[in-house]
Design a protein around this motif. Structure first.
Motif, PDB file in Angstrom:
ATOM      1  N   UNK A 267       0.800  -1.232   0.000  1.00 41.71           N
ATOM      2  CA  UNK A 267       0.000   0.000   0.000  1.00 41.71           C
ATOM      3  C   UNK A 267       0.825   1.270   0.000  1.00 41.71           C
ATOM      4  N   UNK A 268       1.988   1.272   0.638  1.00 40.58           N
ATOM      5  CA  UNK A 268       2.823   2.475   0.637  1.00 40.58           C
ATOM      6  C   UNK A 268       3.241   2.825  -0.785  1.00 40.58           C
ATOM      7  N   UNK A 269       3.666   1.819  -1.543  1.00 42.65           N
ATOM      8  CA  UNK A 269       4.096   2.112  -2.899  1.00 42.65           C
ATOM      9  C   UNK A 269       2.924   2.509  -3.796  1.00 42.65           C
ATOM     10  N   UNK A 270       1.766   1.869  -3.626  1.00 34.91           N
ATOM     11  CA  UNK A 270       0.619   2.239  -4.457  1.00 34.91           C
ATOM     12  C   UNK A 270       0.182   3.681  -4.198  1.00 34.91           C
ATOM     13  N   UNK A 271       0.247   4.119  -2.932  1.00 36.47           N
ATOM     14  CA  UNK A 271      -0.085   5.512  -2.623  1.00 36.47           C
ATOM     15  C   UNK A 271       0.909   6.457  -3.295  1.00 36.47           C
ATOM     16  N   UNK A 272       2.181   6.105  -3.279  1.00 37.66           N
ATOM     17  CA  UNK A 272       3.189   6.925  -3.953  1.00 37.66           C
ATOM     18  C   UNK A 272       2.931   6.977  -5.456  1.00 37.66           C
ATOM     19  N   UNK A 273       2.590   5.826  -6.049  1.00 36.75           N
ATOM     20  CA  UNK A 273       2.306   5.791  -7.483  1.00 36.75           C
ATOM     21  C   UNK A 273       1.077   6.633  -7.813  1.00 36.75           C
ATOM     22  N   UNK A 274       0.046   6.551  -6.973  1.00 34.78           N
ATOM     23  CA  UNK A 274      -1.138   7.386  -7.165  1.00 34.78           C
ATOM     24  C   UNK A 274      -0.777   8.863  -7.100  1.00 34.78           C
TER      25      UNK A 274
END
Length: 487
Positions: free
Chosen positions: A162-169
C-alpha cells in the motif's frame, strides 16, 4: 568476507578525472537510451520531429552503440574508484560525490533495461480512477500509461504494498497522468531510497566491521544499482533504502523505530520481510531474562510493531491485502537466474529430446523443491544468528541471496537485496573482486529495451569476459598492458 576489520580514517580528496569519466558514461547512457532504451510507443517529444530517426534502423543501432559505450565508461570509472577506495587513497566523500553526479543524468533519461516503470504508473492510475489495482491489470485503462506496459503485465494485478501504491497514485495525480512527467517524478521519489542508503551504509559498516567508503562504493555507487534501480526506476531501490535504515536503527538500539521502518519497506515490496526475523534476534539479545524470555519479549514487541504500522498503512491507503496473493504473478517469468526455474527448464529440455511433454510440470516440481530448500536455508540461518548483533545482519544477507536465487522468478536487480545488507561487512579482496564480476555481469544480462539476454550465448560469453576484466582491474590498473604508465 572477513569480520573484525578496523575502521580506517577517511583520507578525503576527490578523484575528479575518474568521477568525470563516470559522468560522461551516464550521459552517454541517457543519450543512447532515447533510441535504444525502453522507449514509449509514441514519444511526444521526438515524434514527428527531425530526431525521430533515432528510434529506427541505423539510428537505433547508433543509439545502442552510444549506450553501450556509456556503460563501458561507467563500469571503468566505478572500477577505478573502487581501486582507489580499496587502497585507501580516497574515502566516503569521494564516493558520495560520485553517486550524486552519476545519478543526476539518469533521473531524466528514458526508462532503461526495463518497462516496469510504466506498470507502476498504470497501477497508480487504476487506483486513482477508483478501481482496485489488486484485482485488475493496466489493460482496463486504455490510456497512454497502460499502452506502454509490457504485454506480460497488461492483465496482472499489482503485487506491491500500500505504501508504494499511494506513492504511485500521488505521482500520477501530480503529473496529470503524463507518461514522461510520471517517469521523471517517480525516479525522484525512488531516489529517496538511494539517499537513505547513503545515510545508512556508513553506520552499518561501523556496526558490521567494514569500511564506510567500501560499503558506499559497493552498494550505492554500483552501476547495477544506479543503472537498473535509477535508470530502470525499480521500487526495489526504495525498499532497500528503507530496509538499510531500519537495520541501522535496530543496531543502534532503536528497536521499535527500526522494525517500523522495515515494515514500511515491506509495505513497498514484500521481500523486505526477510530482514524482520533477524532484527528480532538483535533486539532479543539486549533484553533481560533467559533466552526464552528474551525471544518471547522481542517477538511480541516486533510483531506488535509490525501489525500496528502495517495496519495503519493499509487503512490509510484505502487498499486491501489483495497484493499478497498477487505476488505469485511473477512466476510467469522463466529464466535461469532462478535456480529452480533453470533446473526445471533443463529437465524439460532433456526429457523433451525423447518424448514431447509440457514444461509446466517440470517448473512446478522444481520450484516447489526450491521453495522447500529456501525455507530450510532461512531456518538454518535464523538459528545460526541466535546471538544477535552483526552476525544477524550477515545471516539476513545470506538469506536474501537465497531468496533471489531460489525464488520462482529472478531478475538481475533482485541481487541488490543481499548486496545492501552485506555491504557494511568487512570484505576481503577476493570478495570485492567477486562482487565486481557479478555486478558487471548482472548489469549487462538485460538488453537496453528490457528484453532478457540470458539466452544469447555469444553475448553472454562477451559480457563474461568484460566482467572478468572488471574483476581483475580492481586490483591491477592495467591488466591488458595497454598503457606505458604501468610497466
Amino acid at each position: 568476507m572477513r569480520s573484525g576489520a578496523t575502521q580506517v580514517p577517511d583520507p578525503g580528496g576527490i578523484p575528479v578525472r575518474t568521477i568525470l569519466l563516470g559522468v560522461a558514461g551516464v550521459m552517454l547512457v541517457a543519450l543512447g537510451g532515447t533510441g535504444a532504451g525502453a522507449t514509449l510507443k509514441r514519444d511526444p517529444l521526438l515524434a514527428d520531429t527531425t530526431l525521430s530517426w533515432i528510434r529506427y534502423g541505423h539510428g537505433q543501432d547508433l543509439a545502442t552503440a552510444v549506450l553501450y559505450l556509456g556503460l563501458g565508461l561507467v563500469i571503468w570509472s566505478w572500477i577505478r574508484l573502487g581501486r582507489m577506495v580499496r587502497n585507501g587513497h580516497v574515502g566516503s566523500s569521494a564516493v558520495l560525490t560520485a553517486i550524486v553526479v552519476w545519478t543526476l543524468p539518469l533521473l531524466f533519461a528514458p526508462p532503461l533495461f526495463s518497462k516496469d516503470i510504466y506498470s507502476y504508473l498504470a497501477q497508480g492510475q487504476i487506483a486513482l480512477n477508483g478501481l482496485d489495482p489488486y484485482k485488475v491489470g493496466p489493460a482496463v485503462l486504455q490510456s497512454p500509461l497502460s499502452d506502454n506496459v509490457s504485454w506480460v503485465w497488461q492483465n496482472t494485478p499489482a503485487p506491491y504494498g500500500p505504501v508504494f501504491l499511494v506513492l504511485a497514485m500521488s505521482v500520477v495525480w501530480a503529473t496529470h497522468a503524463s507518461v514522461i512527467g510520471g517517469v521523471v517524478l517517480m525516479r525522484f521519489v525512488l531516489a529517496i531510497g538511494l539517499a537513505l542508503l547513503c545515510w545508512a551504509l556508513p553506520g552499518l559498516a561501523r556496526h558490521l566491521g567494514g569500511r564506510p567508503a567500501v560499503a558506499l562504493w559497493l552498494a550505492a555507487a554500483n552501476p547495477l544499482m544506479l543503472v537498473h534501480l535509477i535508470g530502470g526506476a525499480h521500487n526495489d531501490l526504495l525498499m532497500v533504502g528503507l530496509m538499510a535504515a531500519g537495520c541501522l536503527f535496530v543496531l543502534d538500539g532503536r528497536h521499535v523505530l527500526g522494525i517500523a521502518v522495515v515494515t514500511l519497506a515491506f509495505a513497498v515490496k514484500a521481500t523486505a520481510v526477510v530482514a524482520l526475523p533477524f532484527l528480532v534476534l538483535v533486539w532479543a539479545r539486549r533484553l533481560a531474562g533467559s533466552r526464552t524470555v528474551q525471544l518471547v519479549k522481542a517477538i511480541a514487541g516486533g510483531l506488535a510493531t509490525f501489525l500496528v504500522v502495517f495496519t495503519a498503512t493499509t487503512l490509510l491507503s484505502g487498499l486491501d491485502l489483495g497484493w499478497i496473493p498477487a505476488l505469485s504473478s511473477s512466476s510467469t517469468i522463466v529464466n535461469w537466474l532462478s535456480l529452480p526455474s533453470a533446473v526445471g527448464d533443463f529437465a524439460h529440455t532433456v526429457v523433451n529430446l525423447v518424448v514431447r511433454v509440457e514444461p509446466g510440470v517440470f517448473l512446478t516440481v522444481a520450484r516447489g523443491l526450491g521453495s522447500l530448500l529456501l525455507l530450510f536455508i532461512a531456518w538454518r540461518q535464523w538459528r545460526a544468528a541466535a546471538d544477535g548483533g552483526p552476525e544477524a545482519i550477515r545471516r539476513a544477507a545470506i538469506t536474501s541471496l537465497a531468496v533471489a536465487l531460489l525464488s520462482p522468478a529472478t531478475l538481475p536487480w533482485y541481487f541488490s537485496w543481499a548486496l545492501v545488507l552485506a555491504a557494511g561487512l568487512a570484505w576481503s579482496t577476493k570478495g570485492l573482486q567477486a562482487a565486481a564480476f557479478f555486478s558487471t555481469f548482472l548489469l549487462l544480462v538485460t538488453f537496453p529495451d528490457g528484453d532478457t539476454a540470458l539466452y544469447s550465448w555469444g553475448y553472454l560469453a562477451l559480457i563474461a569476459a568484460v566482467s572478468a576484466l572488471a574483476c581483475v582491474s580492481l586490483v591491477k590498473p592495467d591488466p591488458l598492458k595497454l598503457s606505458s604508465r604501468y610497466p
